[in-house]
Design a protein around this motif. Structure first.
Motif, PDB file in Angstrom:
ATOM      1  N   THR A 515       0.804  -1.226   0.000  1.00 50.74           N
ATOM      2  CA  THR A 515       0.000   0.000   0.000  1.00 50.74           C
ATOM      3  C   THR A 515       0.834   1.271   0.000  1.00 50.74           C
ATOM      4  OG1 THR A 515      -0.170  -0.079   2.420  1.00 50.74           O
ATOM      5  CG2 THR A 515      -1.924  -1.151   1.146  1.00 50.74           C
ATOM      6  N   SER A 516       2.126   1.150   0.281  1.00 49.61           N
ATOM      7  CA  SER A 516       3.011   2.321   0.293  1.00 49.61           C
ATOM      8  C   SER A 516       4.454   1.848   0.218  1.00 49.61           C
ATOM      9  CB  SER A 516       2.801   3.140   1.564  1.00 49.61           C
ATOM     10  OG  SER A 516       3.370   2.482   2.683  1.00 49.61           O
ATOM     11  N   PRO A 517       5.387   2.751  -0.095  1.00 46.93           N
ATOM     12  CA  PRO A 517       6.801   2.344  -0.120  1.00 46.93           C
ATOM     13  C   PRO A 517       7.269   1.782   1.212  1.00 46.93           C
ATOM     14  CG  PRO A 517       6.525   4.475  -1.205  1.00 46.93           C
ATOM     15  CD  PRO A 517       5.206   4.148  -0.563  1.00 46.93           C
ATOM     16  N   ASP A 518       6.660   2.241   2.305  1.00 47.99           N
ATOM     17  CA  ASP A 518       7.120   1.824   3.632  1.00 47.99           C
ATOM     18  C   ASP A 518       6.870   0.353   3.918  1.00 47.99           C
ATOM     19  OD1 ASP A 518       7.969   4.407   4.108  1.00 47.99           O
ATOM     20  OD2 ASP A 518       6.090   5.010   5.085  1.00 47.99           O
ATOM     21  N   ASP A 519       5.828  -0.228   3.329  1.00 47.49           N
ATOM     22  CA  ASP A 519       5.536  -1.634   3.638  1.00 47.49           C
ATOM     23  C   ASP A 519       5.979  -2.592   2.533  1.00 47.49           C
ATOM     24  OD1 ASP A 519       3.613  -1.306   1.686  1.00 47.49           O
ATOM     25  OD2 ASP A 519       1.906  -1.770   2.973  1.00 47.49           O
ATOM     26  N   LEU A 520       6.733  -2.080   1.551  1.00 42.87           N
ATOM     27  CA  LEU A 520       7.219  -2.939   0.475  1.00 42.87           C
ATOM     28  C   LEU A 520       8.107  -4.058   1.022  1.00 42.87           C
ATOM     29  CD1 LEU A 520       7.675  -3.682  -2.525  1.00 42.87           C
ATOM     30  CD2 LEU A 520       9.508  -1.971  -2.571  1.00 42.87           C
ATOM     31  N   GLY A 521       9.084  -3.693   1.828  1.00 46.04           N
ATOM     32  CA  GLY A 521      10.031  -4.676   2.335  1.00 46.04           C
ATOM     33  C   GLY A 521       9.378  -5.758   3.184  1.00 46.04           C
ATOM     34  N   THR A 522       8.531  -5.341   4.120  1.00 51.82           N
ATOM     35  CA  THR A 522       7.891  -6.324   5.004  1.00 51.82           C
ATOM     36  C   THR A 522       6.948  -7.232   4.218  1.00 51.82           C
ATOM     37  OG1 THR A 522       6.178  -4.686   5.546  1.00 51.82           O
ATOM     38  CG2 THR A 522       8.076  -4.853   7.035  1.00 51.82           C
ATOM     39  N   THR A 523       6.302  -6.688   3.196  1.00 47.53           N
ATOM     40  CA  THR A 523       5.407  -7.511   2.382  1.00 47.53           C
ATOM     41  C   THR A 523       6.197  -8.540   1.575  1.00 47.53           C
ATOM     42  OG1 THR A 523       3.871  -5.645   2.203  1.00 47.53           O
ATOM     43  CG2 THR A 523       3.567  -7.462   0.658  1.00 47.53           C
ATOM     44  N   LEU A 524       7.335  -8.126   1.028  1.00 52.89           N
ATOM     45  CA  LEU A 524       8.169  -9.070   0.296  1.00 52.89           C
ATOM     46  C   LEU A 524       8.719 -10.142   1.231  1.00 52.89           C
ATOM     47  CD1 LEU A 524      10.188  -6.835  -2.219  1.00 52.89           C
ATOM     48  CD2 LEU A 524       8.230  -8.307  -2.694  1.00 52.89           C
ATOM     49  N   ASP A 525       9.112  -9.744   2.427  1.00 51.34           N
ATOM     50  CA  ASP A 525       9.597 -10.734   3.397  1.00 51.34           C
ATOM     51  C   ASP A 525       8.524 -11.781   3.682  1.00 51.34           C
ATOM     52  OD1 ASP A 525      12.061  -9.507   3.624  1.00 51.34           O
ATOM     53  OD2 ASP A 525      11.492  -8.305   5.375  1.00 51.34           O
ATOM     54  N   GLN A 526       7.302 -11.317   3.834  1.00 49.43           N
ATOM     55  CA  GLN A 526       6.194 -12.237   4.083  1.00 49.43           C
ATOM     56  C   GLN A 526       5.994 -13.171   2.896  1.00 49.43           C
ATOM     57  OE1 GLN A 526       2.540 -10.217   5.017  1.00 49.43           O
ATOM     58  NE2 GLN A 526       1.413 -12.120   5.444  1.00 49.43           N
ATOM     59  N   ALA A 527       6.111 -12.617   1.686  1.00 51.64           N
ATOM     60  CA  ALA A 527       5.928 -13.430   0.477  1.00 51.64           C
ATOM     61  C   ALA A 527       6.983 -14.526   0.390  1.00 51.64           C
ATOM     62  CB  ALA A 527       5.985 -12.534  -0.758  1.00 51.64           C
ATOM     63  N   PHE A 528       8.229 -14.184   0.681  1.00 51.89           N
ATOM     64  CA  PHE A 528       9.302 -15.166   0.566  1.00 51.89           C
ATOM     65  C   PHE A 528       9.208 -16.263   1.625  1.00 51.89           C
ATOM     66  CE2 PHE A 528      11.318 -12.047  -2.217  1.00 51.89           C
ATOM     67  CZ  PHE A 528      11.941 -12.852  -3.143  1.00 51.89           C
ATOM     68  N   LYS A 529       8.514 -15.980   2.724  1.00 52.62           N
ATOM     69  CA  LYS A 529       8.329 -16.986   3.770  1.00 52.62           C
ATOM     70  C   LYS A 529       7.106 -17.880   3.507  1.00 52.62           C
ATOM     71  CE  LYS A 529      10.363 -14.077   7.389  1.00 52.62           C
ATOM     72  NZ  LYS A 529      10.089 -13.275   8.613  1.00 52.62           N
ATOM     73  N   THR A 530       6.281 -17.497   2.558  1.00 49.18           N
ATOM     74  CA  THR A 530       5.046 -18.219   2.282  1.00 49.18           C
ATOM     75  C   THR A 530       5.316 -19.478   1.477  1.00 49.18           C
ATOM     76  OG1 THR A 530       3.765 -16.154   2.301  1.00 49.18           O
ATOM     77  CG2 THR A 530       2.761 -18.053   1.214  1.00 49.18           C
ATOM     78  N   LYS A 531       4.724 -20.584   1.870  1.00 53.29           N
ATOM     79  CA  LYS A 531       4.843 -21.823   1.115  1.00 53.29           C
ATOM     80  C   LYS A 531       3.804 -21.837  -0.008  1.00 53.29           C
ATOM     81  CE  LYS A 531       8.085 -23.638   3.640  1.00 53.29           C
ATOM     82  NZ  LYS A 531       9.456 -23.827   3.089  1.00 53.29           N
ATOM     83  N   GLY A 532       4.210 -22.332  -1.169  1.00 56.06           N
ATOM     84  CA  GLY A 532       3.316 -22.357  -2.310  1.00 56.06           C
ATOM     85  C   GLY A 532       3.328 -21.023  -3.051  1.00 56.06           C
TER      86      GLY A 532
END
Length: 558
Positions: A515-532
């Motif tokens: 939703t903003s530049p500030d949450d880009l990193g945390t969102t990507l971190d979450q994506a890389f930890k997601t299985k599937g």
């Protein structure tokens, strides 16, 4: 005891003999015998049948297998539109040198001359999209046809081969033995006299530059280039399909990539060079009229394919031989004291500073959006050398090609010969299959993603760990910004919104939204930890796209 078997069984045994691991495709009446025998074979070596959601995407996945492994991926479809839907995937593979063997169902032989259900001239249709196109009329020829198609697909220049399979040929009896595993072709290296000629040119060149192209990116050829550079450091410019040839330890030799718009550091370097050594270069990646215009220096062409000669590309030395063997022999014959002059080194240092300065991330973006360079940087910080990144076509692919670094060949994939929309997710599926346990990232725009987004179900079904980034702006933006540059206004480039989080969830995947530049990193971190499979929807600010085209070299009109 009879050794007879069905044509489809002989075909499958030939695939086994050639080491084929997967067959991708869509079922239908004209190939159901093949699909039955693939599914219910007792031989554990039988290729795994993976059903896709569209024939074009099945061809893309097969081409991804070809690019990643150097061995043909195999796709099988039914007759009529099943075959015609392959055309885009196969012509992309042929253009971009990805080996594929395509199997197309056909009506029974006695219906070939009739206007019957799904009867089309498949062999003739595919003649212009592939390196070879044949129709098998006798089941005893199936094994030979596949072996020859396989050989055609991998022979320089690699590409797609097509076999039309009448339904009754697949079910007919075969009593001829299958073709054994093919032997690898051995090509000779360049002659010593030619290598000495190249060395003399290198000795007298003030600014020699390597242009590393698509065929430089095989494991053997990349290893040979790296060995050469350790003995004689030269500036290297990669094409998009040459991405990853430069390793971490040789990063000082890297001067960017060329492939779209003549305005990069690599373009500047090639223009100034008095000796360009092109290795595995194919003009479909970046025509010589872009980088060799008004040059007065010489060109050495080292490839296993004869070059296309034009008014803009007439090499002074042409080597058509084994690339790795020729480069290894060249390195062995080079004197040990080879190095660039102090003036040349200073010129390169100045260019490098300019090159590095282009990676600075702007902070003034539209509220709720992210700048392309911020996405590139955030992704760069989260990948390792074993990560495969597949990139679709669109504005994002220009930003990725110019700014994203990769240090292993064929780990950053682009469609630059055909610039075909929709390749990214199918290629990512291929990468997840042949590189199990390694990270895979697919990068698409919101336009290109929906060309093949239905394969998200395939990725979910196979439980593949793929992070799919969607750079979302609501336009076919690569067309939009070029129309603005040409005409001052865009036309026919806007489409409606899609909720990609809900789209992902409807397929059984995970959906995330930035939703903003500030949450880009945390969102990507979450994506890389997601299985599937997981989709990450990123609203992008493309306001700076015009800079991609406008900062051209001074001698080129925009």
């Amino acid at each position: 005891m009879s050794n007879e078997k069905r044509g489809s069984q002989a075909l499958i045994q030939t695939m086994i003999n050639q080491g084929v691991k997967y067959v991708f495709g869509i079922p239908g009446a004209k190939v159901d015998q093949l699909f039955e025998d693939l599914t219910y074979s007792d031989d554990p070596r039988t290729p795994k049948l993976i059903v896709a959601r569209h024939e074009q995407n099945a061809a893309f996945i097969a081409a991804g297998i070809g690019r990643l492994t150097g061995k043909p991926g195999v796709v099988a479809t039914t007759s009529g539109p099943g075959v015609s839907n392959l055309v885009t995937g196969l012509i992309t593979a042929t253009t971009e040198a990805d080996p594929v063997v395509a199997l197309g169902g056909q009506v029974p032989r006695d219906d070939l001359a009739r206007l019957t259900h799904q009867s089309i001239l498949s062999k003739e249709l595919m003649a212009n999209a592939t390196k070879s196109s044949v129709e098998v009329q006798d089941a005893n020829n199936l094994s030979e046809a596949f072996a020859n198609a396989y050989q055609s697909a991998i022979s320089p220049k690699a590409g797609a081969a097509f076999i039309s399979l009448p339904a009754d040929v697949l079910s007919d009896k075969v009593n001829r033995p299958e073709v054994k595993p093919l032997t690898k072709h051995e090509n000779g290296r360049a002659a010593d006299a030619t290598l000495d000629q190249i060395i003399e040119l290198l000795k007298h060149a003030k600014l020699p530059v390597i242009l590393a192209g698509m065929r430089a990116s095989t494991p053997e050829n990349t290893a040979a280039i790296r060995s050469l550079l350790k003995k004689f450091p030269l500036p290297v410019v990669e094409t998009y399909q040459g991405a990853g040839i430069i390793s971490h330890e040789l990063e000082d030799d890297f001067f960017g990539r060329v492939g779209l718009f003549r305005n990069q550091i690599g373009d500047t370097l090639l223009k100034r060079s008095d000796l360009v050594v092109s290795i595995g270069y194919d003009p479909v990646e970046y025509e010589a009229r872009n980088w060799n215009v008004d040059r007065t220096g010489k060109v050495v062409n080292i490839d296993d394919v004869a070059p296309e000669i034009s008014k803009d590309y007439q090499p002074d030395v042409i080597v058509v031989a084994d690339i790795a063997g020729s480069l290894d022999a060249l390195a062995d014959r080079l004197p040990g004291e080879f190095k660039l002059s102090a003036d040349t080194s200073k010129t390169l240092d100045n260019l490098r500073q300019e090159f590095d300065s282009e990676n600075k991330v702007p902070t003034d973006v539209k509220p709720g959006t992210v700048h392309p360079l911020a996405i590139v940087r955030a992704l760069q910080e989260r990948v390792d050398d074993d990560t495969t990144v597949t990139v679709d076509v669109g504005s994002h692919y220009i930003w990725m090609a110019r700014h994203f670094r990769i240090y292993k060949p064929r780990h950053l994939l682009f469609s630059n010969g055909m610039q075909t929309l929709g390749v990214s997710l199918p290629w990512a599926i291929a990468a997840a299959l042949v590189r199990p346990g390694k990270p895979v990232v697919s990068v698409s725009g919101d336009g290109g993603f929906l060309f093949s987004g239905q394969e998200l179900e395939t990725a979910v079904r196979l439980n593949l760990n793929i992070v799919q980034l969607i750079w979302n702006d609501g336009y076919y933006d690569m067309v939009k910004f070029q129309e603005i540059a040409k005409y001052g206004k865009p036309a026919g480039v806007q489409f409606g919104p899609v909720d990609y989080v809900k789209y992902a969830e409807s397929f059984g995947a995970r959906g995330l939204r930035v939703t903003s530049p500030d949450d880009l990193g945390t969102t990507l971190d979450q994506a890389f930890k997601t299985k599937g499979p997981v989709i990450v929807d990123i609203p992008v600010d493309y306001s700076d796209n015009i800079k991609l085209k406008s900062a051209l070299l001074k001698d080129i009109l925009n």
